[in-house]
Every structure is written in C-alpha cells, then in structure tokens.
Design an enzyme around this catalytic site. Sequence first.
Site, mmCIF file in Angstrom:
data_model
loop_
_atom_site.group_PDB
_atom_site.id
_atom_site.type_symbol
_atom_site.label_atom_id
_atom_site.label_comp_id
_atom_site.label_asym_id
_atom_site.label_seq_id
_atom_site.Cartn_x
_atom_site.Cartn_y
_atom_site.Cartn_z
ATOM 1 N N ASN A 7 -2.194 3.161 8.212
ATOM 2 C CA ASN A 7 -1.847 2.011 7.552
ATOM 3 C C ASN A 7 -2.550 1.489 6.156
ATOM 4 O O ASN A 7 -3.587 0.986 6.739
ATOM 5 C CB ASN A 7 -1.504 0.854 8.478
ATOM 6 C CG ASN A 7 -0.480 -0.182 7.892
ATOM 7 O OD1 ASN A 7 -0.837 -0.593 6.701
ATOM 8 N ND2 ASN A 7 0.414 -0.557 8.480
ATOM 9 N N HIS A 10 -4.073 -2.241 3.849
ATOM 10 C CA HIS A 10 -5.241 -3.256 3.726
ATOM 11 C C HIS A 10 -6.359 -2.826 2.714
ATOM 12 O O HIS A 10 -6.990 -3.363 2.182
ATOM 13 C CB HIS A 10 -6.064 -3.050 5.236
ATOM 14 C CG HIS A 10 -5.220 -3.166 6.602
ATOM 15 N ND1 HIS A 10 -4.888 -4.418 6.658
ATOM 16 C CD2 HIS A 10 -4.534 -2.536 7.391
ATOM 17 C CE1 HIS A 10 -4.116 -4.410 7.899
ATOM 18 N NE2 HIS A 10 -3.980 -3.281 8.107
ATOM 19 N N HIS A 47 3.681 -0.691 3.909
ATOM 20 C CA HIS A 47 4.591 -1.914 3.945
ATOM 21 C C HIS A 47 4.644 -2.576 2.685
ATOM 22 O O HIS A 47 3.551 -3.156 2.378
ATOM 23 C CB HIS A 47 3.996 -2.768 5.150
ATOM 24 C CG HIS A 47 4.827 -3.783 5.482
ATOM 25 N ND1 HIS A 47 4.702 -4.948 6.416
ATOM 26 C CD2 HIS A 47 6.202 -4.218 5.234
ATOM 27 C CE1 HIS A 47 5.580 -5.613 6.446
ATOM 28 N NE2 HIS A 47 6.709 -5.382 5.599
ATOM 29 N N ARG A 49 5.975 -5.596 1.288
ATOM 30 C CA ARG A 49 6.500 -6.981 1.752
ATOM 31 C C ARG A 49 7.209 -7.322 0.574
ATOM 32 O O ARG A 49 7.001 -7.420 -0.556
ATOM 33 C CB ARG A 49 5.228 -7.756 2.091
ATOM 34 C CG ARG A 49 4.513 -7.313 3.467
ATOM 35 C CD ARG A 49 3.547 -8.318 3.728
ATOM 36 N NE ARG A 49 4.064 -9.549 4.527
ATOM 37 C CZ ARG A 49 4.144 -9.820 5.717
ATOM 38 N NH1 ARG A 49 3.519 -8.913 6.792
ATOM 39 N NH2 ARG A 49 4.650 -10.769 6.273
ATOM 40 N N ARG A 53 2.485 -9.160 -1.306
ATOM 41 C CA ARG A 53 1.156 -9.596 -1.155
ATOM 42 C C ARG A 53 -0.018 -8.617 -0.977
ATOM 43 O O ARG A 53 -1.187 -9.021 -1.431
ATOM 44 C CB ARG A 53 0.872 -10.665 0.207
ATOM 45 C CG ARG A 53 0.916 -9.613 1.449
ATOM 46 C CD ARG A 53 0.653 -10.533 2.651
ATOM 47 N NE ARG A 53 1.611 -11.546 2.927
ATOM 48 C CZ ARG A 53 1.947 -12.117 3.982
ATOM 49 N NH1 ARG A 53 0.867 -11.917 5.088
ATOM 50 N NH2 ARG A 53 2.666 -13.140 4.394
ATOM 51 N N GLU A 74 7.287 0.965 6.057
ATOM 52 C CA GLU A 74 7.562 -0.281 6.678
ATOM 53 C C GLU A 74 8.353 -1.165 5.974
ATOM 54 O O GLU A 74 7.838 -1.676 4.900
ATOM 55 C CB GLU A 74 6.230 -0.626 7.263
ATOM 56 C CG GLU A 74 5.763 -0.441 8.465
ATOM 57 C CD GLU A 74 4.586 -1.386 9.046
ATOM 58 O OE1 GLU A 74 4.458 -2.543 8.585
ATOM 59 O OE2 GLU A 74 3.553 -0.862 9.395
ATOM 60 N N THR A 105 2.260 -8.775 10.597
ATOM 61 C CA THR A 105 3.517 -8.727 11.110
ATOM 62 C C THR A 105 3.193 -8.950 12.681
ATOM 63 O O THR A 105 2.740 -8.528 13.355
ATOM 64 C CB THR A 105 4.138 -7.275 11.328
ATOM 65 O OG1 THR A 105 4.120 -6.707 10.040
ATOM 66 C CG2 THR A 105 5.603 -7.410 11.839
ATOM 67 N N GLU A 155 8.748 1.796 17.707
ATOM 68 C CA GLU A 155 7.208 1.652 17.704
ATOM 69 C C GLU A 155 7.045 0.428 18.496
ATOM 70 O O GLU A 155 7.379 -0.810 18.229
ATOM 71 C CB GLU A 155 6.748 1.271 16.142
ATOM 72 C CG GLU A 155 5.258 1.175 16.165
ATOM 73 C CD GLU A 155 4.657 0.990 14.821
ATOM 74 O OE1 GLU A 155 5.327 1.452 13.868
ATOM 75 O OE2 GLU A 155 3.775 0.351 14.498
ATOM 76 N N HIS A 196 -0.551 -1.657 16.197
ATOM 77 C CA HIS A 196 -0.895 -3.114 15.865
ATOM 78 C C HIS A 196 -2.060 -3.592 16.608
ATOM 79 O O HIS A 196 -1.925 -3.606 18.126
ATOM 80 C CB HIS A 196 0.489 -4.184 16.040
ATOM 81 C CG HIS A 196 0.309 -5.174 15.341
ATOM 82 N ND1 HIS A 196 -0.604 -6.410 15.239
ATOM 83 C CD2 HIS A 196 0.862 -5.530 13.984
ATOM 84 C CE1 HIS A 196 -0.392 -6.971 14.318
ATOM 85 N NE2 HIS A 196 0.513 -6.636 13.232
HETATM 86 N N1 PXP Z 1 2.485 -1.144 12.756
HETATM 87 C C1 PXP Z 1 3.264 -2.348 12.335
HETATM 88 C C2 PXP Z 1 4.648 -2.099 12.161
HETATM 89 C C3 PXP Z 1 2.506 -2.924 11.398
HETATM 90 O O1 PXP Z 1 3.213 -3.951 10.981
HETATM 91 C C4 PXP Z 1 0.960 -3.030 11.307
HETATM 92 C C5 PXP Z 1 0.324 -3.871 10.606
HETATM 93 O O2 PXP Z 1 0.516 -3.908 9.120
HETATM 94 C C6 PXP Z 1 0.587 -1.743 12.139
HETATM 95 C C7 PXP Z 1 0.930 -1.029 12.773
HETATM 96 C C8 PXP Z 1 -1.171 -1.485 11.914
HETATM 97 O O3 PXP Z 1 -1.464 -2.725 12.359
HETATM 98 P P1 PXP Z 1 -3.261 -2.784 12.254
HETATM 99 O O4 PXP Z 1 -3.592 -3.261 10.832
HETATM 100 O O5 PXP Z 1 -3.645 -4.125 13.110
HETATM 101 O O6 PXP Z 1 -4.154 -1.709 12.944
#
Ligand code: PXP
Length: 246
Positions: A7, A10, A47, A49, A53, A74, A105, A155, A196
């Site tokens: 993901n 970040h 993602h 959003r 952001r 996402e 999320t 998921e 997550h």
């Molecule tokens: N899966 C989904 C659907 C998410 O929204 C996120 C967070 O952006 C993640 C996975 C990854 O989560 P993390 O950044 O905590 O590893």
Amino acid sequence: MLKLGVNIDHVATLREARYRGLPQGEPSPAEAARLCEAAGAHGITAHLREDRRHLQDRDLWQLREVVQTRLNFEMANTPEIVAIALKLKPEIVCLVPERRQEVTTEGGLDVVANEQALAETRKRMNDAGIEVSLFINAIPTQIQAAAFVGAQVIELHTGRFAEHFADETERETELQRLILAAKQAHALGLRVNAGHGLNYKNLPLIHRVPHMEELNIGHSIISRAIATGLPTAVKDLLGLMSDYRG
Ligand code: PXP
C-alpha cells in the site's frame, strides 16, 4: 504462495506533509512502487480518497504507467471515484468505506446495508474487466452478503487483530474470527485477502488464517524503509510470508 500488495499511500502522506497543494514534491509514490516491484512485491495498492489527503489524481495515472504487476485501486463507492476507476482500469478494485474524520480506513464496509449499490458497482467493474474485492470485517452476515453481491474477493480487516496483538486472549479471539471468516468465504467461492495494521511482528501469527491469497500492507513497510531502505523492507516482509501454507 501468499502474495504481497504494498500500500503506497503512505509515501504520498509524507510528500503531502511538505508539498500539499503543489504539483510536484518528494517522495514519489510511482518511484516507490517501482522499487517495491523490483524487490519482489506482487502488487501495488493505492487509495485515492475523496478528500485527496495523500494520493493525488496525477499519482494514479503515474502508477498506472509504472506498475507492471497488479494495480489494486482502493476506493469509496461514489460516482466520482467509480468514474475514475473505470477510466484507470486497474486490475482490481477494493471497495472500502470512507469517513473524512478517520486517520485511516477504520472499519469494514457494511455490505448488508449497501447490497444494492455495491452489486451495481461490482457489475460495472466486472463488465469493464476489473475484478472486485470488498474490504470487510470478519462477520458472517457481511461475508454472506459479499458473496450475494458477486464480489470475486474479500479483504478481511485485520485491524482489530493488530490492535489487540499485545493481549494474548484478545488477539486469539480476533484470530479465531478471522479463521472462521476465511473458511466461510472460501466455502462460498470467494477469494480471501487480508490487511490493515499488519507488521513484521504480528505477521507470523496471521499465518494461522487459511485460504489467504494476498496481504495488503503499507504503514509498517514504509516505516521500516526509513531505516533499511524500501527494497530491504519489502524483501524482509516477503521472507516472513514465504512459509505460509494456506
Ligand atoms: N487494506 C486496506 C483496505 C486499507 O485501507 C489499508 C490502509 O490504507 C491497508 C490494507 C494497509 O494498512 P496498513 O497501512 O496499516 O498496513
């Protein structure tokens, strides 16, 4: 083999902390995606959003150009974002709930309450050749509804397991929920992803959840990359995932 989707949001969060509102800035999510793939990641998750952001629209198109493995988009189920997805043509979309106040999320989709709207979007995506995943909590009625909607994948939200990791009893409860949910989904013909809050410490335990195809992990990889660099952070995680037996 258990696959890793990184993901990448970040990376954009860090850039926006300094360059919000500007059309350029570092670090680059597309460059990070390239490094993750070169290190062995099986997919890139992004993602966009509604409040933009972290990732910006331009990032998405750059990611679409760069990503050679699988782009997992996402998204919230809103007309604006659905239109973007249909233009972007990622390999898969993961529908998620979105609340403006949340840091990330926080919960899974309420598929039961939104069955009709989700089924419509699921069909539009599938008709465009895009697979559909639903991000849900490990709740039997939600999993049943995901199958009813016709999603190819769910998921499972591992946030509660991650949050309760320090408490052995609580984490076992959460783990059991995830195990049962994966079994139920598999029996219904759904493919199972999870994500997550997963990190280098809690990952080995999540191996007890059967039938998983892919983990989507972001924050812990990008955090570790500060010390080790992104390629090593990805490779270390892939190493931890390699003995998953399903
Ligand atoms: N899966 C989904 C659907 C998410 O929204 C996120 C967070 O952006 C993640 C996975 C990854 O989560 P993390 O950044 O905590 O590893």
